[in-house]
Design an enzyme around this catalytic site. Structure first.
Site, PDB file in Angstrom:
ATOM      1  N   GLU A 186      39.364  38.600  41.126  1.00 17.83           N
ATOM      2  CA  GLU A 186      40.114  38.656  39.870  1.00 17.83           C
ATOM      3  C   GLU A 186      39.200  38.278  38.713  1.00 17.83           C
ATOM      4  O   GLU A 186      39.022  37.077  38.419  1.00 17.83           O
ATOM      5  CB  GLU A 186      41.296  37.688  39.916  1.00 17.83           C
ATOM      6  CG  GLU A 186      42.339  38.036  40.946  1.00 17.83           C
ATOM      7  CD  GLU A 186      43.709  37.544  40.510  1.00 17.83           C
ATOM      8  OE1 GLU A 186      44.589  38.386  40.312  1.00 17.83           O
ATOM      9  OE2 GLU A 186      43.882  36.331  40.331  1.00 17.83           O
ATOM     10  N   HIS A 231      43.044  30.276  41.668  1.00 20.27           N
ATOM     11  CA  HIS A 231      43.353  31.258  40.627  1.00 20.27           C
ATOM     12  C   HIS A 231      42.611  30.862  39.357  1.00 20.27           C
ATOM     13  O   HIS A 231      42.450  29.669  39.060  1.00 20.27           O
ATOM     14  CB  HIS A 231      44.865  31.290  40.378  1.00 20.27           C
ATOM     15  CG  HIS A 231      45.282  32.431  39.503  1.00 20.27           C
ATOM     16  ND1 HIS A 231      45.097  32.398  38.138  1.00 20.27           N
ATOM     17  CD2 HIS A 231      45.812  33.631  39.796  1.00 20.27           C
ATOM     18  CE1 HIS A 231      45.531  33.551  37.629  1.00 20.27           C
ATOM     19  NE2 HIS A 231      45.964  34.314  38.608  1.00 20.27           N
ATOM     20  N   SER A 233      45.455  42.886  35.725  1.00 18.19           N
ATOM     21  CA  SER A 233      46.125  43.994  35.035  1.00 18.19           C
ATOM     22  C   SER A 233      46.387  45.207  35.917  1.00 18.19           C
ATOM     23  O   SER A 233      46.281  46.351  35.467  1.00 18.19           O
ATOM     24  CB  SER A 233      45.330  44.398  33.788  1.00 18.19           C
ATOM     25  OG  SER A 233      45.279  43.307  32.902  1.00 18.19           O
ATOM     26  N   GLY A 290      50.135  40.249  38.617  1.00 16.07           N
ATOM     27  CA  GLY A 290      50.801  39.244  37.803  1.00 16.07           C
ATOM     28  C   GLY A 290      51.839  39.896  36.899  1.00 16.07           C
ATOM     29  O   GLY A 290      52.988  40.114  37.283  1.00 16.07           O
ATOM     30  N   GLY A 315      45.683  39.771  32.621  1.00 19.51           N
ATOM     31  CA  GLY A 315      46.543  39.874  31.441  1.00 19.51           C
ATOM     32  C   GLY A 315      45.861  40.601  30.296  1.00 19.51           C
ATOM     33  O   GLY A 315      46.220  40.413  29.133  1.00 19.51           O
TER      34      GLY A 315
HETATM   35  P1  PGA Z   1      47.832  40.188  35.698  1.00 20.80           P
HETATM   36  O1  PGA Z   1      47.635  38.817  36.487  1.00 20.80           O
HETATM   37  O2  PGA Z   1      48.258  41.213  36.706  1.00 20.80           O
HETATM   38  O3  PGA Z   1      48.893  39.864  34.698  1.00 20.80           O
HETATM   39  O4  PGA Z   1      46.535  40.530  35.066  1.00 20.80           O
HETATM   40  C1  PGA Z   1      46.998  38.796  37.718  1.00 20.80           C
HETATM   41  C2  PGA Z   1      46.937  37.389  38.205  1.00 20.80           C
HETATM   42  O5  PGA Z   1      46.953  36.474  37.356  1.00 20.80           O
HETATM   43  O6  PGA Z   1      46.854  37.147  39.415  1.00 20.80           O
END
Ligand code: PGA
Length: 290
Positions: free
Chosen positions: A198, A107, A243, A264, A204
């Site tokens: 990602e 990650h 996100s 997330g 985020g």
């Molecule tokens: P997010 O995080 O959906 O808050 O952007 C995704 C993740 O960290 O796997």
């Protein structure tokens, strides 16, 4: 028309919920219980829901989901080997003993820690080498323990124009120590190994456009074919994460090469009841049927 003639992927729609260490344990447990209830009551026939709770409650959640076949648990990362010099981590072998069948690996938040720790070395090639070697060992240890990795790869903002090379380098490095047969064994056990695209700049923050995510995920599929062959590639889920929310999940689900999402904030946020992971599976199934 047969679904298989239309789609490159023939596994289940895949929704991963990464709870990080964002909330108190009782908050997380309550949210997870809500999801379990929604998934049990709903009809998400071909969906696979992966919860990655905070490490401290992995076993508690494992007990909660043991009779819910659509839900599996993932660790948020692992350490590859037994060690008398490593305090505060979970091992692939420990996960196996706990009956956990998935783990995130690589990650961005984990990669960032490695990059930050290595930064006195300054040379970016050395930092990438350290990161790559760690990822390869982690993936190898998971596979050896019979645990399906969810390998996270992605570009930081400065790499956006070079994203295809970045994900290629990360994916090939992470899978360097495993072979086609290793992945096949996981698939034969009924597991779905996954690669999550990602982009760091989307986590985020603001989601990538579905078109860009599709383009990169398609490229990742071609890399999986190159590395493991076309048959295996139909069983490896390619996910988008960054996100993903109730508002945009359908637009990612529609894309041919996005087989699922890693979610997330929308999993652990203040309004979890508005986000049902089964929406993804259902919309994905609808898209498959078209
Ligand atoms: P997010 O995080 O959906 O808050 O952007 C995704 C993740 O960290 O796997």
């Amino acid at each position: 028309m047969q679904i298989s003639s239309l789609r490159p992927y023939s596994g289940p729609s895949f929704v991963g919920a990464n709870f990080k260490t964002a909330t108190k344990l009782d908050t997380q447990l309550k949210q997870i219980k809500d999801y379990i209830r929604a998934i049990k009551e709903g009809d998400a026939p071909n969906g696979l829901f992966i919860f990655a709770p905070t490490q401290s409650i992995l076993k508690t959640v494992a007990d909660l989901v043991k009779d819910v076949p659509q839900i599996k648990l993932a660790a948020q990362t692992v350490h590859p080997t037994f060690s008398k010099e490593n305090t505060g981590t979970v091992l692939s072998e420990h996960l196996k003993e706990l009956g956990i069948s998935y783990s995130l690996v690589g990650h961005l938040e984990e990669r960032k820690k490695i990059r930050d720790l290595a930064s006195p070395a300054k040379d970016s090639k050395i930092i990438s080498q350290i990161e790559n070697e760690e990822m390869a060992k982690k993936v190898q240890s998971l596979v050896k323990a019979g645990i399906a990795p969810i390998i996270c790869i992605g570009d930081v903002l400065e790499e956006k124009n070079d994203v295809k090379n970045v994900v290629k380098a990360q994916l090939f490095a992470a899978t360097k120590l495993i072979a086609k047969e290793d992945i096949q064994k996981l698939i034969d056990k009924g597991l779905t190994p996954a690669i999550a695209y990602e982009p760091a700049w989307a986590i985020g923050a603001m989601a990538a456009s579905p078109t860009l995510a599709e383009d990169v995920c398609k490229h990742i599929r071609s890399l999986v074919i190159e590395k493991f062959g076309a048959d295996i590639a139909t069983k490896v889920a390619i996910l988008y994460g960054g996100s993903v929310s109730p508002d945009n999940i359908q637009s990612f689900a529609k894309m041919s090469n996005i087989d699922g999402a890693l979610v997330g904030g929308a999993s652990y946020g203040n309004v979890p009841s508005t986000f049902s992971p089964k929406i993804f599976a259902i919309s994905r199934l609808n898209a498959l049927a078209k």
